[in-house]
Design a protein around this motif. Structure first.
Motif, PDB file in Angstrom:
ATOM      1  N   ARG A  58       0.706  -1.192  -0.011  1.00 18.87           N
ATOM      2  CA  ARG A  58       0.164  -0.168   0.056  1.00 18.87           C
ATOM      3  C   ARG A  58       0.988   1.290   0.021  1.00 18.87           C
ATOM      4  O   ARG A  58       0.451   2.453   0.205  1.00 18.87           O
ATOM      5  CB  ARG A  58      -1.056  -0.002   1.329  1.00 18.87           C
ATOM      6  CG  ARG A  58      -1.832  -1.011   1.082  1.00 18.87           C
ATOM      7  CD  ARG A  58      -2.875  -0.813   0.101  1.00 18.87           C
ATOM      8  NE  ARG A  58      -3.919  -1.920  -0.196  1.00 18.87           N
ATOM      9  CZ  ARG A  58      -5.192  -2.090   0.615  1.00 18.87           C
ATOM     10  NH1 ARG A  58      -5.364  -0.964   1.020  1.00 18.87           N
ATOM     11  NH2 ARG A  58      -5.788  -3.216   0.289  1.00 18.87           N
ATOM     12  N   GLU A  59       2.041   1.191  -0.274  1.00 18.07           N
ATOM     13  CA  GLU A  59       2.840   2.367  -0.458  1.00 18.07           C
ATOM     14  C   GLU A  59       2.476   3.310  -1.653  1.00 18.07           C
ATOM     15  O   GLU A  59       2.553   2.826  -2.661  1.00 18.07           O
ATOM     16  CB  GLU A  59       4.550   2.037  -0.375  1.00 18.07           C
ATOM     17  CG  GLU A  59       5.383   3.077  -0.581  1.00 18.07           C
ATOM     18  CD  GLU A  59       5.576   3.880   0.967  1.00 18.07           C
ATOM     19  OE1 GLU A  59       4.877   3.564   1.940  1.00 18.07           O
ATOM     20  OE2 GLU A  59       6.235   4.938   0.816  1.00 18.07           O
ATOM     21  N   PRO A  60       2.355   4.669  -1.351  1.00 22.19           N
ATOM     22  CA  PRO A  60       1.796   5.201  -2.448  1.00 22.19           C
ATOM     23  C   PRO A  60       3.098   5.701  -3.231  1.00 22.19           C
ATOM     24  O   PRO A  60       4.282   5.811  -2.736  1.00 22.19           O
ATOM     25  CB  PRO A  60       1.211   6.630  -2.022  1.00 22.19           C
ATOM     26  CG  PRO A  60       1.439   6.658  -0.413  1.00 22.19           C
ATOM     27  CD  PRO A  60       1.828   5.104  -0.154  1.00 22.19           C
ATOM     28  N   PHE A  61       2.879   5.995  -4.440  1.00 28.53           N
ATOM     29  CA  PHE A  61       4.141   6.395  -5.446  1.00 28.53           C
ATOM     30  C   PHE A  61       4.093   8.041  -5.785  1.00 28.53           C
ATOM     31  O   PHE A  61       2.997   8.389  -6.031  1.00 28.53           O
ATOM     32  CB  PHE A  61       4.186   5.743  -6.602  1.00 28.53           C
ATOM     33  CG  PHE A  61       5.063   4.289  -6.337  1.00 28.53           C
ATOM     34  CD1 PHE A  61       4.455   3.272  -5.489  1.00 28.53           C
ATOM     35  CD2 PHE A  61       6.256   4.013  -6.873  1.00 28.53           C
ATOM     36  CE1 PHE A  61       5.259   2.021  -5.359  1.00 28.53           C
ATOM     37  CE2 PHE A  61       6.886   2.787  -6.617  1.00 28.53           C
ATOM     38  CZ  PHE A  61       6.367   1.890  -5.835  1.00 28.53           C
ATOM     39  N   ARG A  62       5.168   8.432  -5.431  1.00 30.84           N
ATOM     40  CA  ARG A  62       5.456   9.954  -5.850  1.00 30.84           C
ATOM     41  C   ARG A  62       5.618  10.265  -7.288  1.00 30.84           C
ATOM     42  O   ARG A  62       6.485   9.432  -7.883  1.00 30.84           O
ATOM     43  CB  ARG A  62       6.559  10.453  -4.855  1.00 30.84           C
ATOM     44  CG  ARG A  62       6.694  11.986  -4.991  1.00 30.84           C
ATOM     45  CD  ARG A  62       7.706  12.691  -4.011  1.00 30.84           C
ATOM     46  NE  ARG A  62       7.496  12.153  -2.711  1.00 30.84           N
ATOM     47  CZ  ARG A  62       8.065  11.377  -1.937  1.00 30.84           C
ATOM     48  NH1 ARG A  62       9.319  10.807  -2.474  1.00 30.84           N
ATOM     49  NH2 ARG A  62       7.812  11.265  -0.750  1.00 30.84           N
ATOM     50  N   PHE A  63       5.191  11.110  -8.024  1.00 33.31           N
ATOM     51  CA  PHE A  63       5.549  11.616  -9.270  1.00 33.31           C
ATOM     52  C   PHE A  63       6.936  12.351  -9.261  1.00 33.31           C
ATOM     53  O   PHE A  63       6.962  13.310  -8.518  1.00 33.31           O
ATOM     54  CB  PHE A  63       4.382  12.110  -9.934  1.00 33.31           C
ATOM     55  CG  PHE A  63       3.176  11.246 -10.119  1.00 33.31           C
ATOM     56  CD1 PHE A  63       3.216  10.633 -11.132  1.00 33.31           C
ATOM     57  CD2 PHE A  63       2.149  11.178  -9.350  1.00 33.31           C
ATOM     58  CE1 PHE A  63       2.138   9.657 -11.613  1.00 33.31           C
ATOM     59  CE2 PHE A  63       1.232   9.994  -9.698  1.00 33.31           C
ATOM     60  CZ  PHE A  63       1.118   9.547 -10.580  1.00 33.31           C
ATOM     61  N   LEU A  64       7.668  12.184 -10.299  1.00 36.16           N
ATOM     62  CA  LEU A  64       8.946  12.833 -10.319  1.00 36.16           C
ATOM     63  C   LEU A  64       8.993  13.768 -11.577  1.00 36.16           C
ATOM     64  O   LEU A  64       8.282  13.512 -12.517  1.00 36.16           O
ATOM     65  CB  LEU A  64       9.939  11.953 -10.437  1.00 36.16           C
ATOM     66  CG  LEU A  64      10.207  10.701  -9.345  1.00 36.16           C
ATOM     67  CD1 LEU A  64      11.333   9.972  -9.691  1.00 36.16           C
ATOM     68  CD2 LEU A  64      10.276  11.535  -7.881  1.00 36.16           C
ATOM     69  N   GLY A  65       9.609  14.899 -11.487  1.00 41.06           N
ATOM     70  CA  GLY A  65       9.967  15.585 -12.522  1.00 41.06           C
ATOM     71  C   GLY A  65       8.663  16.640 -12.970  1.00 41.06           C
ATOM     72  O   GLY A  65       8.799  17.403 -13.862  1.00 41.06           O
ATOM     73  N   MET A  66       7.862  16.734 -11.973  1.00 43.60           N
ATOM     74  CA  MET A  66       6.635  17.748 -12.310  1.00 43.60           C
ATOM     75  C   MET A  66       6.685  18.792 -11.033  1.00 43.60           C
ATOM     76  O   MET A  66       6.920  18.476 -10.132  1.00 43.60           O
ATOM     77  CB  MET A  66       5.488  17.034 -12.219  1.00 43.60           C
ATOM     78  CG  MET A  66       5.004  16.006 -13.240  1.00 43.60           C
ATOM     79  SD  MET A  66       3.272  15.392 -12.968  1.00 43.60           S
ATOM     80  CE  MET A  66       3.501  13.786 -13.552  1.00 43.60           C
ATOM     81  N   PRO A  67       6.546  19.941 -11.285  1.00 43.81           N
ATOM     82  CA  PRO A  67       6.542  21.073 -10.294  1.00 43.81           C
ATOM     83  C   PRO A  67       5.084  20.829  -9.703  1.00 43.81           C
ATOM     84  O   PRO A  67       4.023  20.488 -10.323  1.00 43.81           O
ATOM     85  CB  PRO A  67       6.367  22.375 -11.223  1.00 43.81           C
ATOM     86  CG  PRO A  67       5.787  22.041 -12.641  1.00 43.81           C
ATOM     87  CD  PRO A  67       6.466  20.537 -12.677  1.00 43.81           C
ATOM     88  N   PRO A  68       5.062  21.336  -8.468  1.00 49.25           N
ATOM     89  CA  PRO A  68       3.804  21.277  -7.646  1.00 49.25           C
ATOM     90  C   PRO A  68       2.947  22.449  -8.242  1.00 49.25           C
ATOM     91  O   PRO A  68       3.514  23.289  -8.411  1.00 49.25           O
ATOM     92  CB  PRO A  68       4.362  21.484  -6.306  1.00 49.25           C
ATOM     93  CG  PRO A  68       5.543  22.215  -6.207  1.00 49.25           C
ATOM     94  CD  PRO A  68       5.893  21.654  -7.513  1.00 49.25           C
ATOM     95  N   GLY A  69       1.418  21.938  -8.311  1.00 53.34           N
ATOM     96  CA  GLY A  69       0.427  23.054  -8.543  1.00 53.34           C
ATOM     97  C   GLY A  69      -0.596  22.510  -9.599  1.00 53.34           C
ATOM     98  O   GLY A  69      -0.618  21.295  -9.742  1.00 53.34           O
TER      99      GLY A  69
END
Ligand SMILES: [Zn+2]
Length: 111
Positions: A58-69
């Motif tokens: 159940r570990e969520p995955f983080r998206f890389l290379g995108m700015p927050p917003g």
């Protein structure tokens, strides 16, 4: 996270088997993803909100290379990086994109 993606995420979690290991002991081999599409009212824009997690732990995955917003012309992610906000549009006018590329992945010591 918007209401649409919260509902889609909750529905996905209800359909999954229980986690059978801790994230620190998991090789992350089975995934689930959910997406919701939100209409940005009165703007004519649409955003696909995407989340991914490991079914085994159940570990969520983080998206890389995108700015927050939130952007209407380029991908962005939530402030914690766990939700990709992908602008989309109906395919009324056909387009082909030039300049596609592929980057070889870095092999981390832990994966
Ligand atoms: Zn896992």
């Amino acid at each position: 996270m918007s209401t649409n993606s919260e509902a889609a995420y909750a529905t996905m979690l209800e359909g999954l088997p229980p986690a059978d290991r801790k994230a620190s002991d998991c090789q992350h081999e089975v995934f689930a993803a959910c997406c919701a599409v939100t209409r940005l009212e009165d703007t004519g824009h649409f955003v696909c909100e995407l989340r991914v997690l490991c079914v085994q732990c159940r570990e969520p995955f983080r998206f890389l290379g995108m700015p927050p917003g939130l952007r209407t012309t380029a991908p962005a992610c939530s402030i914690d990086g766990l939700e990709a906000n992908l602008p989309i549009e109906p395919e009324i006018v056909k387009r082909l994109f030039s300049g596609a590329s592929y980057e070889m992945p870095h092999i981390p010591t832990r994966h």
